[in-house]
Design a protein around this motif. Structure first.
Motif, PDB file in Angstrom:
ATOM      1  N   LEU A   1     -47.780 -14.213  61.848  1.00 14.47           N
ATOM      2  CA  LEU A   1     -48.665 -15.266  62.335  1.00 14.47           C
ATOM      3  C   LEU A   1     -49.885 -15.292  61.429  1.00 14.47           C
ATOM      4  N   VAL A   2     -50.364 -16.483  61.116  1.00 19.60           N
ATOM      5  CA  VAL A   2     -51.492 -16.638  60.195  1.00 19.60           C
ATOM      6  C   VAL A   2     -52.624 -17.349  60.921  1.00 19.60           C
ATOM      7  N   THR A   3     -53.824 -16.803  60.763  1.00 23.63           N
ATOM      8  CA  THR A   3     -55.004 -17.410  61.349  1.00 23.63           C
ATOM      9  C   THR A   3     -56.184 -17.161  60.415  1.00 23.63           C
ATOM     10  N   ARG A   4     -57.381 -17.444  60.869  1.00 23.43           N
ATOM     11  CA  ARG A   4     -58.584 -17.234  60.073  1.00 23.43           C
ATOM     12  C   ARG A   4     -59.700 -16.678  60.938  1.00 23.43           C
ATOM     13  N   ILE A   5     -60.609 -15.969  60.284  1.00 21.46           N
ATOM     14  CA  ILE A   5     -61.853 -15.539  60.911  1.00 21.46           C
ATOM     15  C   ILE A   5     -62.987 -16.316  60.246  1.00 21.46           C
ATOM     16  N   TYR A   6     -63.762 -17.027  61.065  1.00 20.09           N
ATOM     17  CA  TYR A   6     -64.970 -17.696  60.598  1.00 20.09           C
ATOM     18  C   TYR A   6     -66.191 -16.938  61.125  1.00 20.09           C
ATOM     19  N   PHE A   7     -67.357 -17.196  60.558  1.00 21.31           N
ATOM     20  CA  PHE A   7     -68.556 -16.433  60.856  1.00 21.31           C
ATOM     21  C   PHE A   7     -69.495 -17.216  61.768  1.00 21.31           C
ATOM     22  N   PRO A   8     -70.012 -16.575  62.833  1.00 20.07           N
ATOM     23  CA  PRO A   8     -70.795 -17.310  63.837  1.00 20.07           C
ATOM     24  C   PRO A   8     -72.107 -17.876  63.313  1.00 20.07           C
TER      25      PRO A   8
ATOM     26  N   ALA B   1     -63.096 -22.390  68.714  1.00 22.61           N
ATOM     27  CA  ALA B   1     -63.835 -21.187  69.123  1.00 22.61           C
ATOM     28  C   ALA B   1     -62.982 -19.924  69.001  1.00 22.61           C
ATOM     29  N   THR B   2     -61.659 -20.047  69.069  1.00 23.31           N
ATOM     30  CA  THR B   2     -60.799 -18.860  68.944  1.00 23.31           C
ATOM     31  C   THR B   2     -60.773 -18.328  67.518  1.00 23.31           C
ATOM     32  N   LEU B   3     -61.308 -19.084  66.558  1.00 25.91           N
ATOM     33  CA  LEU B   3     -61.316 -18.670  65.158  1.00 25.91           C
ATOM     34  C   LEU B   3     -62.676 -18.155  64.688  1.00 25.91           C
ATOM     35  N   VAL B   4     -63.676 -18.222  65.543  1.00 22.93           N
ATOM     36  CA  VAL B   4     -65.019 -17.791  65.161  1.00 22.93           C
ATOM     37  C   VAL B   4     -65.298 -16.427  65.786  1.00 22.93           C
ATOM     38  N   ALA B   5     -65.603 -15.454  64.933  1.00 22.16           N
ATOM     39  CA  ALA B   5     -65.937 -14.112  65.414  1.00 22.16           C
ATOM     40  C   ALA B   5     -67.245 -14.168  66.193  1.00 22.16           C
ATOM     41  N   VAL B   6     -67.513 -13.124  66.946  1.00 19.27           N
ATOM     42  CA  VAL B   6     -68.773 -13.027  67.688  1.00 19.27           C
ATOM     43  C   VAL B   6     -69.509 -11.765  67.248  1.00 19.27           C
TER      44      VAL B   6
ATOM     45  N   LEU C   1     -68.926  -7.505  63.789  1.00 20.24           N
ATOM     46  CA  LEU C   1     -68.288  -8.705  64.326  1.00 20.24           C
ATOM     47  C   LEU C   1     -67.072  -8.305  65.136  1.00 20.24           C
ATOM     48  N   ARG C   2     -66.814  -9.070  66.177  1.00 22.24           N
ATOM     49  CA  ARG C   2     -65.619  -8.865  66.995  1.00 22.24           C
ATOM     50  C   ARG C   2     -64.754 -10.112  66.879  1.00 22.24           C
ATOM     51  N   PHE C   3     -63.470  -9.878  66.611  1.00 19.65           N
ATOM     52  CA  PHE C   3     -62.518 -10.973  66.512  1.00 19.65           C
ATOM     53  C   PHE C   3     -61.232 -10.526  67.210  1.00 19.65           C
ATOM     54  N   ASP C   4     -61.040 -10.983  68.436  1.00 18.88           N
ATOM     55  CA  ASP C   4     -59.831 -10.646  69.186  1.00 18.88           C
ATOM     56  C   ASP C   4     -58.739 -11.651  68.880  1.00 18.88           C
TER      57      ASP C   4
ATOM     58  N   PRO D   1     -62.964 -28.342  57.000  1.00 17.28           N
ATOM     59  CA  PRO D   1     -61.847 -29.240  57.312  1.00 17.28           C
ATOM     60  C   PRO D   1     -60.940 -28.730  58.434  1.00 17.28           C
ATOM     61  N   LEU D   2     -60.653 -27.442  58.464  1.00 22.12           N
ATOM     62  CA  LEU D   2     -59.783 -26.909  59.524  1.00 22.12           C
ATOM     63  C   LEU D   2     -60.496 -26.878  60.862  1.00 22.12           C
ATOM     64  N   LEU D   3     -61.650 -26.237  60.919  1.00 17.51           N
ATOM     65  CA  LEU D   3     -62.360 -26.119  62.199  1.00 17.51           C
ATOM     66  C   LEU D   3     -62.699 -27.470  62.792  1.00 17.51           C
TER      67      LEU D   3
END
Length: 188
Positions: free
Chosen positions: A132-139, A160-165, A171-174, A149-151
């Protein structure tokens, strides 16, 4: 006449990571003490919100200047970071994974338009026939994230599921494989 061999049946992509893939590439993309280093931690959960104890999370990213540690990156005007491979792997223990890395700089998309700083993520686990492929973006990249373009193509709840907190200095990224607030996965 012998029958010609056909395709082999599909198999899941795990759970053999600890002895096959995690010994060769670690979870530190930069050495401890590197200026600007950040820790990214999270939990991989299944459709019942239970931790996945034997998954593998893989990161691929550009360096702080936005250049990939790949000879195919044509942007030779951007600096290469010594010792930075841009690739890391973490197995999950109790579903938890962790990485030490740097925030990547912005990179151009396929059309040349800038993308918000992000990290590409692959998830491998038993029961999956493909990664599975996804991304982590920065808050803190609010403006860049809004123009990415993606977000910007996603419903806000999905984006919101792609932005870490921010979490305890890192940073936390579940990663939720299914169910409520499932992480957005990309077709690649």
């Amino acid at each position: 006449m012998a029958p010609s061999p056909g395709p082999t049946p599909s198999q899941t992509v795990g759970p053999f990571f600890s002895f096959a893939l995690l010994d060769t590439i670690g979870n530190e993309l930069v050495p401890a003490g590197t200026a600007g280093a950040i820790r990214i931690e999270g939990v991989v959960t299944d459709g019942n919100a239970d931790p996945v104890p034997d998954a593998m999370v893989e990161l691929w990213q550009a360096n702080a200047a936005g250049r990939y540690a790949d000879p195919a990156d044509p942007r030779h005007d951007l600096p290469v970071t010594d010792g930075f491979t841009g690739l890391g792997r973490s197995g999950t223990e109790g579903g938890r994974f962790t990485f030490l890395t740097v925030k990547p700089g912005p990179v151009p998309g396929a059309d040349g338009a800038p993308q918000a700083p992000h990290i590409d993520v692959s998830v491998f686990a038993r029961g999956l026939l493909k990664r599975l492929v996804t991304r982590i973006y920065f808050p803190e990249e609010v403006e860049a994230n809004a123009a990415d373009p993606l977000l910007s193509s996603l419903d806000p709840a999905d984006a919101a599921t792609l932005v870490a907190v921010q979490d305890d200095g890192g940073l936390r990224f579940d990663i939720r494989l299914q169910g409520d607030r499932q992480t957005v996965f990309l077709a690649v």
